[in-house]
Design an enzyme around this catalytic site. Structure first.
Site, PDB file in Angstrom:
ATOM      1  N   CYS A   2       0.796  -1.194   0.000  1.00 29.72           N
ATOM      2  CA  CYS A   2       0.000   0.000   0.000  1.00 29.72           C
ATOM      3  C   CYS A   2       0.853   1.279   0.000  1.00 29.72           C
ATOM      4  CB  CYS A   2      -0.918  -0.035   1.214  1.00 29.72           C
ATOM      5  SG  CYS A   2      -2.313   1.029   1.039  1.00 29.72           S
ATOM      6  N   ARG A  29      -3.898   4.709   4.737  1.00 31.01           N
ATOM      7  CA  ARG A  29      -4.178   3.980   3.495  1.00 31.01           C
ATOM      8  C   ARG A  29      -4.596   2.540   3.758  1.00 31.01           C
ATOM      9  NH1 ARG A  29      -1.608   6.275  -1.211  1.00 31.01           N
ATOM     10  NH2 ARG A  29      -1.295   4.184  -2.012  1.00 31.01           N
ATOM     11  N   TRP A  76      -0.474  -4.007   2.287  1.00 32.86           N
ATOM     12  CA  TRP A  76      -1.846  -4.509   2.299  1.00 32.86           C
ATOM     13  C   TRP A  76      -1.826  -5.770   1.456  1.00 32.86           C
ATOM     14  CZ3 TRP A  76      -5.779  -5.483  -1.263  1.00 32.86           C
ATOM     15  CH2 TRP A  76      -7.086  -5.540  -0.751  1.00 32.86           C
ATOM     16  N   ASN A 102       4.392  -1.725  -4.825  1.00 26.53           N
ATOM     17  CA  ASN A 102       2.940  -1.705  -4.894  1.00 26.53           C
ATOM     18  C   ASN A 102       2.533  -2.191  -6.274  1.00 26.53           C
ATOM     19  OD1 ASN A 102       2.721  -0.628  -2.346  1.00 26.53           O
ATOM     20  ND2 ASN A 102       2.345   1.470  -3.041  1.00 26.53           N
ATOM     21  N   GLY A 103       1.456  -2.967  -6.332  1.00 23.30           N
ATOM     22  CA  GLY A 103       0.986  -3.468  -7.615  1.00 23.30           C
ATOM     23  C   GLY A 103       0.883  -4.977  -7.589  1.00 23.30           C
ATOM     24  N   GLU A 486     -24.933   4.438  -0.172  1.00 28.11           N
ATOM     25  CA  GLU A 486     -23.759   5.011   0.502  1.00 28.11           C
ATOM     26  C   GLU A 486     -23.841   4.847   2.010  1.00 28.11           C
ATOM     27  OE1 GLU A 486     -20.142   7.094   1.153  1.00 28.11           O
ATOM     28  OE2 GLU A 486     -20.969   5.856  -0.462  1.00 28.11           O
ATOM     29  N   LYS A 490     -21.080   2.788   4.262  1.00 29.02           N
ATOM     30  CA  LYS A 490     -20.335   3.360   5.396  1.00 29.02           C
ATOM     31  C   LYS A 490     -20.454   2.460   6.623  1.00 29.02           C
ATOM     32  CE  LYS A 490     -18.193   5.658   3.732  1.00 29.02           C
ATOM     33  NZ  LYS A 490     -18.468   5.807   2.347  1.00 29.02           N
ATOM     34  N   GLU A 493     -18.291  -0.648   6.092  1.00 28.60           N
ATOM     35  CA  GLU A 493     -16.862  -0.376   6.060  1.00 28.60           C
ATOM     36  C   GLU A 493     -16.248  -0.249   7.447  1.00 28.60           C
ATOM     37  OE1 GLU A 493     -15.700   2.112   2.089  1.00 28.60           O
ATOM     38  OE2 GLU A 493     -16.941   3.163   3.547  1.00 28.60           O
ATOM     39  N   HIS A 509     -39.578  -7.039  -3.381  1.00 31.78           N
ATOM     40  CA  HIS A 509     -39.103  -8.064  -4.307  1.00 31.78           C
ATOM     41  C   HIS A 509     -37.982  -8.895  -3.692  1.00 31.78           C
ATOM     42  CE1 HIS A 509     -41.484  -6.529  -7.691  1.00 31.78           C
ATOM     43  NE2 HIS A 509     -41.253  -5.333  -7.146  1.00 31.78           N
ATOM     44  N   LYS A 608      -7.202   2.859   1.453  1.00 36.42           N
ATOM     45  CA  LYS A 608      -7.791   4.134   1.049  1.00 36.42           C
ATOM     46  C   LYS A 608      -7.868   4.266  -0.463  1.00 36.42           C
ATOM     47  CE  LYS A 608      -9.399   8.313   1.440  1.00 36.42           C
ATOM     48  NZ  LYS A 608     -10.812   8.484   1.810  1.00 36.42           N
TER      49      LYS A 608
END
Length: 613
Positions: A2, A29, A76, A102-103, A486, A490, A493, A509, A608
């Site tokens: 990260c 992050r 991460w 990173n990647g 949203e 939240k 998360e 339904h 992040k």
């Protein structure tokens, strides 16, 4: 991924304290392990562990690593579980070099097998360790030549930094699809994946492009391409300051950023509103009036919270500018066959990303351009890859967002999309009275956000009643269906409570089967054209014993007796209501997470900025 940092200073300062301080700046992050490698006198020393930067600092107090050049990383996990062995940095067989990365290396398994056949031994499960061994065996008279040779075998994405005991004082850096930048000071040079890591030291940064290789020494830096040709890169100045990335007396960054929203909405609007019928000034779009009038379709690509903002933006733009808009998950868009339009010049793609580095959104934007579309970026970070590659764009000017769960960026994205909708509409025959209403409503919006934040004490009382819930349902219609999505996101998360958002009419339904007296149900029901329909849905939930919180607007009928709790927010233009109605949901998620003892700013398993697929 990260977080990557690096430092070389030619003996002026010790590297380890600088690297640890930079890692601490990158904690927001999200990460599961941390490590550092320092070069000194032709010797390389590495310390790493699974856990927090504070634990790494304690380890270095017990076992210091002197030296003036080094790299560090917060990881991460992608390849391999979070543990000390898989933590970065990773080394080669001889222990002469260290790599942070990173990647994702997509052909890692085949490369590993080939290296093992030639006698290399691997300690970790990571794809990053493969890079160290590739550099070790690559031919070349210099470290950067060996890095170039190694990367010639790699398929995938990377932002990486390398130090070697053979080259004292030098750091080699490379970028392909994962952000990494150089930071410049007086005979001190830094590497970072995020500019916030180095604000204490310098505001001068050099943004690397995909394919760039950079070499840093205490004497200076140079940027080259894969053919070792020197590339000119400008030095840009950062506008953020240290105060913007500090807690400022708050308990958490998420709390701070929720409470900053009157100011961040005002900043997004500043200097952009017009009172002459034009609604907004958006010179950065680089779209002429004729090009705007010729538009036949707009496509929005985004991920996560930005995708929710895009759903709001679709309704805003369609209503104000009379242009059909589709909203796509960027991760799906980039892999779906896109029929080439007969008039690609009449299409516009809007890429929304707080960081401007979201891998899927960046690739979706590139795919749209390859298909002939003009592309516009809507980002918060100046100098980010999306901002630099787009044909035009809108900066949010919301300031750095440190909390992993996005809050102020979401409301600023909606405001920016309202400005865009009004701007496009003003070129396409938007009625003057609608334009004036939009300008007046946007002007008042920061004060209405501040008024909404006064509901926090009421929200805290509701949070205390719902903190033990295992599931929750969020329902809304029209403009506020994305707000329901949203709000549920939240809660998931940061509190780890399972929550789902649905259009209120879709409850019948399927989701209605879940409702009982243990199920909290949040209705987002401001004063709009479908308010009465949503109230009918509340009756359906009440009949089945659900516990209801209604977010409604001042002046609506009193819902006591039907709902358990109601929060009345200020009334605004329906198109802008999501900016107001989302705020109680942000506060609710925050206070529930605090009561549950969750790590609000660094929720488990999340990062992040998602810079890998």
């Amino acid at each position: 991924m990260c977080g990557i940092v690096g430092y070389t200073g030619g003996g002026r300062r010790q590297a380890a304290p600088i690297l640890l301080q930079a890692l601490a700046r990158l904690e927001y992050r999200g990460y599961d392990s941390a490590g550092i490698a320092v070069e000194s006198g032709g010797r390389l020393t590495t310390r790493k562990l699974a856990g927090r930067v504070t634990a790494l600092s304690a380890l270095l107090e017990d076992a210091p690593v002197p030296g003036q050049t080094g790299i560090a990383h917060t990881r991460w996990a992608t390849h391999g579980v979070p543990n000390m062995v898989n933590a970065h940095p990773h080394g080669d067989c001889r222990g002469d070099l260290a790599v942070v990365h990173n990647g994702i290396i997509e052909n890692a398994e085949s490369l590993r097998a080939a290296l093992e056949r030639s006698g290399h031994f691997f300690n970790s499960e990571t794809d990053t360790e493969i890079l160290a061994h590739l550099i070790e065996v690559s031919e070349g008279a210099s470290p950067e030549a060996r890095v170039i040779g190694a990367l010639g075998h790699v398929v995938g994405t990377y932002g990486l930094a390398v130090v070697s005991s053979d080259e004292p004082g030098m750091i080699a850096v490379a970028r392909q699809g994962s952000p990494v930048l150089i930071c410049v000071d007086d005979h001190e040079y830094f590497v970072a994946s995020d500019a916030s890591a180095i604000l204490e030291h310098t505001r001068s940064v050099v943004y690397l492009n995909d394919g760039d290789i950079a070499v840093l020494t205490p004497e200076g830096y140079r940027v080259i391409d894969r053919q070792s040709q020197v590339q000119e890169r400008t030095v840009d100045a950062l506008s953020w300051d240290l105060e913007a990335i500090g807690l400022g007396g708050h308990d958490h960054f998420m709390q701070k950023e929720i409470l900053e929203q009157p100011d961040t909405v005002r900043s997004t609007l500043r200097g952009r509103l017009l009172n002459d019928g034009g609604v907004a000034r958006l010179d950065g779009l680089n779209l002429s009036p004729a090009e705007i009038r010729d538009l036949r379709r707009i496509n929005i690509v985004a991920c996560g919270t930005s995708w929710h903002a895009g759903l709001v933006g679709r309704q805003i733009i369609e209503e104000l500018a009379d242009i059909p808009v589709s909203v796509e998950y960027a991760s799906e868009y980039r892999y779906r066959r896109q029929p080439r339009p007969s008039n690609p010049g009449k299409r516009l793609t809007i890429a929304i990303s707080q960081s401007g580095e979201t891998a899927d959104t960046l690739e979706a934007m590139r795919a749209a351009r390859a298909n002939g579309s003009r592309v516009v970026g809507l980002v918060n970070v100046v100098g980010s890859t999306i901002a630099r590659e787009a044909d035009g764009g809108i900066y949010l000017h919301a300031g750095p967002e440190i909390g992993v769960a996005s809050t102020k960026a979401f409301t600023s994205q909606i405001v920016a999309l309202a400005l865009l909708g009004g701007y496009l509409g003003s070129q396409r025959g938007l009625a003057p009275e609608v334009a004036q209403e939009l300008v007046c409503s946007l002007t008042r919006l920061p004060d209405l956000v501040a008024e909404t934040l006064d509901l926090e004490l009421e929200v805290k009382k509701i949070a205390a009643q719902w903190a033990d819930a295992r599931h929750a349902l969020y329902l809304g219609r029209g403009m506020n269906f994305p707000v329901a999505l949203e709000g549920a996101l939240k809660l998931k998360e940061i509190s780890y409570i399972h929550a789902e958002g649905y259009p209120a009419a879709e409850m019948k339904h399927g989701p209605i089967a879940l409702i009982d007296d243990q199920m909290p149900v949040v209705f987002v029901a401001p004063h709009d054209a479908v308010y009465d329909k949503v109230v009918s849905n509340m009756h359906e939930v009440r009949a089945r014993g659900g516990r209801i919180l209604a977010i409604t607007t001042e002046g609506n009928g009193d819902l006591r007796g039907l709902v358990d709790y109601q929060l009345r927010v200020p009334r605004t233009m329906p198109l802008l209501s999501p900016v107001i109605t989302v705020i109680p949901l942000q506060l609710l998620a925050y206070h529930i997470a605090v009561l549950r003892g969750c790590d609000v700013d660094r929720p488990r398993n999340l990062a992040k900025s998602v810079t890998v697929e």
